[in-house]
Design a protein around this motif. Structure first.
Motif, PDB file in Angstrom:
ATOM      1  N   GLU A   1      23.984   7.255  -6.628  1.00 32.13           N
ATOM      2  CA  GLU A   1      22.841   6.348  -6.727  1.00 32.13           C
ATOM      3  C   GLU A   1      21.548   7.142  -6.571  1.00 32.13           C
ATOM      4  N   PHE A   2      20.441   6.527  -6.991  1.00 32.17           N
ATOM      5  CA  PHE A   2      19.148   7.121  -6.675  1.00 32.17           C
ATOM      6  C   PHE A   2      18.419   6.218  -5.700  1.00 32.17           C
ATOM      7  N   ALA A   3      17.521   6.795  -4.915  1.00 36.12           N
ATOM      8  CA  ALA A   3      16.849   6.067  -3.846  1.00 36.12           C
ATOM      9  C   ALA A   3      15.366   6.387  -3.852  1.00 36.12           C
ATOM     10  N   LEU A   4      14.552   5.363  -3.546  1.00 40.52           N
ATOM     11  CA  LEU A   4      13.103   5.532  -3.414  1.00 40.52           C
ATOM     12  C   LEU A   4      12.700   5.009  -2.051  1.00 40.52           C
ATOM     13  N   SER A   5      12.064   5.862  -1.266  1.00 42.41           N
ATOM     14  CA  SER A   5      11.643   5.493   0.084  1.00 42.41           C
ATOM     15  C   SER A   5      10.126   5.526   0.187  1.00 42.41           C
ATOM     16  N   SER A   6       9.572   4.504   0.860  1.00 39.01           N
ATOM     17  CA  SER A   6       8.132   4.474   1.117  1.00 39.01           C
ATOM     18  C   SER A   6       7.881   3.714   2.403  1.00 39.01           C
ATOM     19  N   GLY A   7       7.072   4.300   3.292  1.00 34.09           N
ATOM     20  CA  GLY A   7       6.734   3.633   4.541  1.00 34.09           C
ATOM     21  C   GLY A   7       7.927   3.299   5.410  1.00 34.09           C
TER      22      GLY A   7
ATOM     23  N   ILE B   1       0.838  -1.206   0.000  1.00 36.40           N
ATOM     24  CA  ILE B   1       0.000   0.000   0.000  1.00 36.40           C
ATOM     25  C   ILE B   1       0.867   1.248   0.000  1.00 36.40           C
ATOM     26  N   TYR B   2       1.894   1.265   0.839  1.00 40.16           N
ATOM     27  CA  TYR B   2       2.775   2.434   0.900  1.00 40.16           C
ATOM     28  C   TYR B   2       3.550   2.612  -0.399  1.00 40.16           C
ATOM     29  N   PHE B   3       3.988   1.510  -0.988  1.00 40.36           N
ATOM     30  CA  PHE B   3       4.715   1.603  -2.261  1.00 40.36           C
ATOM     31  C   PHE B   3       3.815   2.175  -3.346  1.00 40.36           C
ATOM     32  N   SER B   4       2.594   1.670  -3.433  1.00 33.38           N
ATOM     33  CA  SER B   4       1.662   2.142  -4.453  1.00 33.38           C
ATOM     34  C   SER B   4       1.357   3.617  -4.275  1.00 33.38           C
ATOM     35  N   THR B   5       1.108   4.023  -3.026  1.00 31.50           N
ATOM     36  CA  THR B   5       0.812   5.432  -2.749  1.00 31.50           C
ATOM     37  C   THR B   5       2.003   6.319  -3.073  1.00 31.50           C
ATOM     38  N   ALA B   6       3.187   5.862  -2.665  1.00 31.35           N
ATOM     39  CA  ALA B   6       4.396   6.653  -2.918  1.00 31.35           C
ATOM     40  C   ALA B   6       4.663   6.795  -4.408  1.00 31.35           C
TER      41      ALA B   6
ATOM     42  N   ASP C   1      19.399   8.167   5.221  1.00 33.92           N
ATOM     43  CA  ASP C   1      18.828   9.495   5.470  1.00 33.92           C
ATOM     44  C   ASP C   1      17.533   9.689   4.682  1.00 33.92           C
ATOM     45  N   VAL C   2      17.488   9.139   3.484  1.00 33.42           N
ATOM     46  CA  VAL C   2      16.290   9.242   2.644  1.00 33.42           C
ATOM     47  C   VAL C   2      15.128   8.509   3.299  1.00 33.42           C
ATOM     48  N   ALA C   3      15.404   7.362   3.928  1.00 33.42           N
ATOM     49  CA  ALA C   3      14.352   6.587   4.601  1.00 33.42           C
ATOM     50  C   ALA C   3      13.668   7.398   5.692  1.00 33.42           C
ATOM     51  N   ASP C   4      14.423   8.292   6.335  1.00 31.33           N
ATOM     52  CA  ASP C   4      13.860   9.119   7.405  1.00 31.33           C
ATOM     53  C   ASP C   4      12.857  10.148   6.883  1.00 31.33           C
TER      54      ASP C   4
END
Length: 255
Positions: free
Chosen positions: A119-125, A45-50, A105-108
């Motif tokens: 690198e590139f980063a994708l954070s969700s939930g 759900i968080y991935f889809s929303t993000a 840091d991105v996760a926060d």
């Protein structure tokens, strides 16, 4: 007993978990898939929303707010000497050619997309995935290229979300089966003189996973990070299995 009643009983009743050792292996395997599905629901759900919110926010930010940048030879360069953080509609985009910001840091940041130095980063939930630029085979990317890429991702989200969800489900299911198999071996050491074989302990181990799985699913749903979650998970599941083993009668001594 249907699978939902088994789920409810396994939350609080070691005695019922002990009784489940007699059921068919097929039903236990189905229960593991069911339990895994529950555990990954918040992440999906968080991935889809993000993804959906991120695509819309990214297009606006790239057009109007982001500094000019370029990704070439596996590195990011940009017309800025400090990291740039842009918040829009509960989504954060970070551009950092300095190397000051890491994937952790991105996760926060919650729901976020970041172009970092290498690198590139994708954070969700609270979960973050990072991908090095070197994976792109030295492709040269600029603002306009990234905007076209984001448009392409937006058109494919109806495919991306199910495919990624399926991948998460398969990977999580495999991890669950491995964990249960290891736990069943631990059960052999805990059973003492009780007449329990590995197959019965495997069934009991599967249902012993219910309580910690439910707990960590709730924590993920409310986006709460649990310190030492790996150790807590193993501690709880071993205790539940031990209590279930204690519910199995010892063989009577024959004189």
């Amino acid at each position: 007993m249907n699978i939902f009643k088994q789920f409810y009983k396994s939350i609080y009743s070691p005695r019922d978990i002990a009784l489940f050792r007699f059921q068919g292996i097929g039903k236990t395997i189905l229960y593991v898939f069911f339990l895994t599905f529950i555990s990954i629901l918040p992440s999906i759900i968080y991935f889809s929303t993000a993804l959906i919110e991120g695509i819309d926010a990214a297009k606006t930010i790239i057009k109007d707010e982001a500094p000019s940048f370029s990704i070439k030879n596996g590195h990011l360069t940009a017309k800025t000497d400090v990291p740039v953080t842009i918040d829009k509609d509960n989504f954060t985009i970070i551009i950092d050619p300095t190397g000051a910001i890491s994937g952790d840091d991105v996760a926060d940041e919650g729901n976020a997309f970041a172009l970092l130095k290498d690198e590139f980063a994708l954070s969700s939930g609270g979960n973050v995935e990072t991908y090095p630029y070197s994976m792109m085979n030295d492709i040269h990317i600029t603002n306009s290229d990234l905007l076209n890429f984001v448009d392409s991702i937006g058109g494919m989200k109806g495919i991306i979300i199910p495919v990624v969800s399926l991948f998460i489900y398969i990977f999580s299911s495999a991890a669950s089966f491995i964990e249960i198999s290891v736990l069943a071996f631990i059960g052999l050491a805990l059973k003492g003189n009780r007449k329990l074989n590995y197959r019965q302990l495997w069934r009991m181990a599967a249902y012993s996973e219910t309580l910690p799985t439910l707990f960590f699913t709730i924590m993920t749903a409310i986006q709460t990070v649990v310190p030492n979650s790996f150790l807590i998970n193993w501690f709880v599941v071993i205790i539940v299995l031990y209590l279930a083993i204690k519910e199995v009668p010892k063989p009577k001594n024959s004189n």
